[in-house]
Design a protein around this motif. Structure first.
Motif, short mmCIF file in Angstrom:
data_model
loop_
_atom_site.label_atom_id
_atom_site.label_comp_id
_atom_site.label_asym_id
_atom_site.label_seq_id
_atom_site.Cartn_x
_atom_site.Cartn_y
_atom_site.Cartn_z
N UNK A 9 37.84 55.75 47.37
CA UNK A 9 37.09 55.42 45.90
C UNK A 9 37.72 54.47 45.19
N UNK A 10 39.14 54.26 45.43
CA UNK A 10 39.81 53.32 44.35
C UNK A 10 39.38 51.90 45.12
N UNK A 11 39.78 51.89 46.34
CA UNK A 11 39.61 50.55 47.01
C UNK A 11 38.07 50.16 46.78
N UNK A 12 37.39 51.01 47.01
CA UNK A 12 35.59 50.49 46.61
C UNK A 12 35.68 50.03 45.22
N UNK A 13 36.27 50.69 44.23
CA UNK A 13 36.23 50.28 42.90
C UNK A 13 36.88 48.96 42.53
N UNK A 14 37.89 48.56 43.20
CA UNK A 14 38.69 47.47 43.18
C UNK A 14 37.60 46.30 43.84
N UNK A 15 37.13 46.48 44.89
CA UNK A 15 36.30 45.38 45.57
C UNK A 15 35.05 45.19 44.84
N UNK A 16 34.30 46.31 44.36
CA UNK A 16 33.07 46.01 43.54
C UNK A 16 33.40 45.42 42.28
N UNK A 17 34.15 45.95 41.49
CA UNK A 17 34.57 45.21 40.32
C UNK A 17 35.15 43.85 40.30
N UNK A 18 36.01 43.54 41.46
CA UNK A 18 36.42 42.14 41.61
C UNK A 18 35.61 41.08 42.03
N UNK A 19 34.50 41.38 42.73
CA UNK A 19 33.45 40.77 43.15
C UNK A 19 32.54 40.61 42.10
N UNK A 20 32.17 41.32 41.28
CA UNK A 20 31.54 41.12 39.96
C UNK A 20 32.17 40.38 39.01
N UNK A 21 33.36 40.59 38.74
CA UNK A 21 34.31 39.63 37.69
C UNK A 21 34.33 38.29 38.06
N UNK A 22 34.36 38.19 39.36
CA UNK A 22 34.63 36.72 39.81
C UNK A 22 33.42 35.99 39.67
N UNK A 23 32.19 36.48 39.79
CA UNK A 23 31.08 35.69 39.60
C UNK A 23 31.20 35.15 38.12
N UNK A 24 31.41 35.92 37.07
CA UNK A 24 31.48 35.36 35.69
C UNK A 24 32.60 34.61 35.46
N UNK A 25 33.77 35.19 36.04
CA UNK A 25 34.85 34.24 35.84
C UNK A 25 34.74 32.79 36.43
#
Length: 305
Positions: free
Chosen positions: A170-186
């Motif tokens: 669950x923690x790894x999935x949260x990191x992957x999902x949030x990172x890919x989402x934030x990278x698009x806006x960053x």
């Protein structure tokens, strides 16, 4: 020709003439009275707002349903602080990874290579189009598409294989999902900051013989930070609050920690207030830090405060 003495005036002679003020104008400036503008409507509106705020504060303080004693009892418990720590750690890690990937995407988008431009544009388009909750649920069920992941020769034998369910928790999935989402806006934030730098700075750095990456790192990005920091600070605060969504995949962040407590004690409102107050405290601290960082990068500009 005779000259009429009455028409001749001596410029050097002192004149006794005085300029007469209009009848309704005081002769002395000290006699002028400055009348302030009456702002009756603004004062009435301000009074109504203050009255409403006092009434709202009174209702919150005196309403026993908020159970402020319970809020104080659970505010610094071990479970809550552990959830807060995971929330902060997740926020920092996602922002660092997201901006690292976002910077790479921004550079690819600004490159002259059409393939890199297209890949960067497609990534931003895709991940900005998908809601973050959908992305997290997709990654949480990724095992249905790829039961196992392997490393080997393409279209050939695999040397190492591992089950997806054992690799992604669950923690790894949260990191992957949030990172890919934030990278698009960053990526868009960094790209906008780079484009805000005058083109002459690039040309001046190039004339000095600096390489492309050195020009970007030493010349362009430091100047672009003035445009990058404000939206990046807003993204950081948004990410802090957005991490609460990982509670749907059973990651024990701050919100999930208080949910575990009120599922056991049925004290829903005071436990939600505990999480709310912690979010308010942390976001306030981040807002102060953002202010000083903005002031640091705004040195030498007219708007620096």
């Amino acid at each position: 020709m005779p000259v009429n003495d009455s028409l001749v005036t001596d410029a050097s002679a002192p004149s006794d003439r005085r300029f007469l003020a209009p009848p309704d104008t005081p002769a002395d400036d000290d006699a002028l009275k400055v009348v302030p503008v009456r702002r009756t409507g603004q004062w009435l509106a301000a009074g109504v707002v203050v009255l409403l705020l006092v009434m709202a504060g009174n209702s919150v303080v005196r309403n026993e349903a908020f159970q402020w004693d319970v809020v104080g009892a659970y505010f610094t418990t071990t479970a809550v602080l552990r959830g807060l720590g995971l929330t902060l750690w997740l926020t920092v890690l996602v922002m660092v990874l997201g901006f690292a990937l976002g910077t790479l995407l921004a550079v690819c988008r600004l490159s002259s290579n059409r393939i890199l431009q297209g890949v960067s544009w497609g990534y931003v388009w895709l991940f900005r189009s998908m809601p973050i909750l959908v992305q997290l649920l997709f990654w949480f069920n990724i095992g249905a598409l790829y039961p196992q992941l392997g490393l080997g020769i393409p279209f050939g034998p695999e040397f190492v294989t591992v089950k997806t369910v054992n690799l992604l928790g669950p923690v790894s999935i949260a990191i992957i999902g949030l990172t890919l989402h934030e990278a698009a806006y960053a990526a868009e934030v960094v790209r906008g900051g780079i484009l805000s730098v005058d083109r002459g700075q690039w040309e001046a750095a190039q004339s000095l013989g600096l390489g492309a990456w050195r020009r970007l790192r030493r010349i362009v990005l430091p100047q672009a930070m003035r445009a990058i920091v404000p939206p990046a600070g807003n993204m950081l605060i948004g990410t802090l609050k957005g991490t609460s969504i990982v509670s749907v995949i059973a990651v024990q962040d701050l919100l999930y920690s208080v949910q575990l407590v009120y599922h056991r004690t049925y004290q829903v409102i005071p436990l939600l207030l505990v999480a709310t107050i912690w979010y308010v405290v942390v976001t306030s601290v981040l807002g102060v830090g953002q202010h000083y960082i903005e002031r640091h990068y705004a040195r030498g500009t007219a708007g620096a405060r």
